[in-house]
Design an enzyme around this catalytic site. Structure first.
Site, PDB file in Angstrom:
ATOM      1  N   GLY A  61       0.825  -1.218   0.000  1.00 14.40           N
ATOM      2  CA  GLY A  61       0.000   0.000   0.000  1.00 14.40           C
ATOM      3  C   GLY A  61       0.847   1.251   0.000  1.00 14.40           C
ATOM      4  CB  ALA A  62       4.253   1.764  -1.189  1.00 17.18           C
ATOM      5  CB  SER A  63       0.267   4.120  -4.426  1.00 18.10           C
ATOM      6  OG  SER A  63      -0.983   3.795  -3.841  1.00 18.10           O
ATOM      7  CB  VAL A  83      -2.129  -7.547   0.623  1.00 24.57           C
ATOM      8  CG1 VAL A  83      -0.986  -6.646   0.179  1.00 24.57           C
ATOM      9  CG2 VAL A  83      -3.303  -6.733   1.157  1.00 24.57           C
ATOM     10  CB  SER A 140      -5.261   2.146  13.925  1.00 20.79           C
ATOM     11  OG  SER A 140      -6.042   3.237  14.381  1.00 20.79           O
ATOM     12  CE1 TYR A 197      -8.514   1.117   9.976  1.00 28.02           C
ATOM     13  CE2 TYR A 197      -8.772   2.237  12.089  1.00 28.02           C
ATOM     14  CZ  TYR A 197      -8.028   1.974  10.950  1.00 28.02           C
ATOM     15  OH  TYR A 197      -6.790   2.547  10.784  1.00 28.02           O
ATOM     16  CB  ALA A 214     -12.470  -5.897  15.544  1.00 26.53           C
ATOM     17  CB  ILE A 227      -2.067  10.197  10.583  1.00 26.50           C
ATOM     18  CG1 ILE A 227      -1.452   9.438  11.771  1.00 26.50           C
ATOM     19  CG2 ILE A 227      -0.995  10.631   9.600  1.00 26.50           C
ATOM     20  CD1 ILE A 227      -0.479  10.234  12.598  1.00 26.50           C
TER      21      ILE A 227
END
Length: 244
Positions: A9-11, A61, A139, A152, A154, A185
């Site tokens: 997920g680097a984009s 993934v 997170s 999310y 969980a 963030i």
């Protein structure tokens, strides 16, 4: 010898900043993306301009076949993966009573099954070479839970449990497994929040600001470095004091 890092997920967001800061610190970088091809190409060109040895690899993934293919492409290019940063993730805000089975399955398929797939794919070679680092992005809500984000929260709590257990299992092979649990963030994931909501979050943060993707990338850089060789099974939460 330069080390190689794979960032899923680097984009965009934290993944993109992590790729940039690791490239600037002399890592070979493998950029994984799923659908964001245009953003991945822009990042790829940026890293080339930085004289970084970089490759971009498309892959979902959630899909083990695609993950294994992606890993093999990176091995052929760089020979090894020294650091895996499991950053790919999805988020959603919904009342618990409105969460569908599809919503639940997507959250866990990306946020935890994706980590399972990537770790299982890279670990045999790491174990054989007796070295490696895995850094999982969780997170703050995986620590505290968040209203209207049960699925999310969980899934991100599962990332923390996964990290602690795997660290114990692969520690004897000199592999460090750690977790970063960011606070609030300023990324695309929080773009749905309006200005008043962001101001309220800032006011509830002792440092008086929300974090940046760069703040998280700096923590990942530390964990990826030799300075963190004696750290494993830990959860580091850069959150400005939002939770202490």
């Amino acid at each position: 010898m330069k080390k190689t890092v794979l960032i899923t997920g680097a984009s965009r967001g934290i993944g993109r900043e992590t790729a940039k800061i690791l490239a600037a610190n002399n890592f070979n970088v493998a950029i994984n993306y799923y659908k964001s091809e245009e953003e991945a190409e822009k990042l790829y060109c940026q890293l080339l301009d930085m004289k970084c040895d970089v490759i971009k690899v498309q892959g979902d993934v959630r899909n083990r076949v695609q993950v294994d293919n992606m890993i093999n492409i990176i091995y052929r290019r760089f020979g090894n993966i020294d650091i895996l940063v499991n950053n790919a993730g999805v988020a959603q805000q919904k009342l618990f009573t409105d969460i569908s089975e599809d919503d639940w399955n997507l959250m866990f398929d990306v946020n935890i099954k994706g980590i399972f797939n990537c770790c299982q794919s890279v670990l045999p070679k790491m174990i054989n070479s007796k070295k490696g680092k895995i850094i999982n992005i969780s997170s703050i809500w995986g620590i505290t839970g968040s209203s209207c984000e049960v699925h999310y929260s969980a899934s991100k709590a599962a990332v923390i449990g996964f990290t602690k257990a795997l660290a114990k299992e692969v520690g004897p092979s000199n592999i460090q497994v750690n977790c970063v649990a960011p606070g609030i963030i300023e990324t695309d994931m929080n773009s749905h929040l309006d200005a008043s909501a962001m101001e309220e979050l800032k006011s509830n943060t002792p440092l008086g600001v929300v974090g940046s993707a760069r703040d998280i990338a700096e923590v990942v850089l530390f964990l990826a470095s030799n300075k963190a060789n004696f750290i494993t099974g830990q959860v580091i939460s850069p959150n400005g004091g939002f939770v202490i």
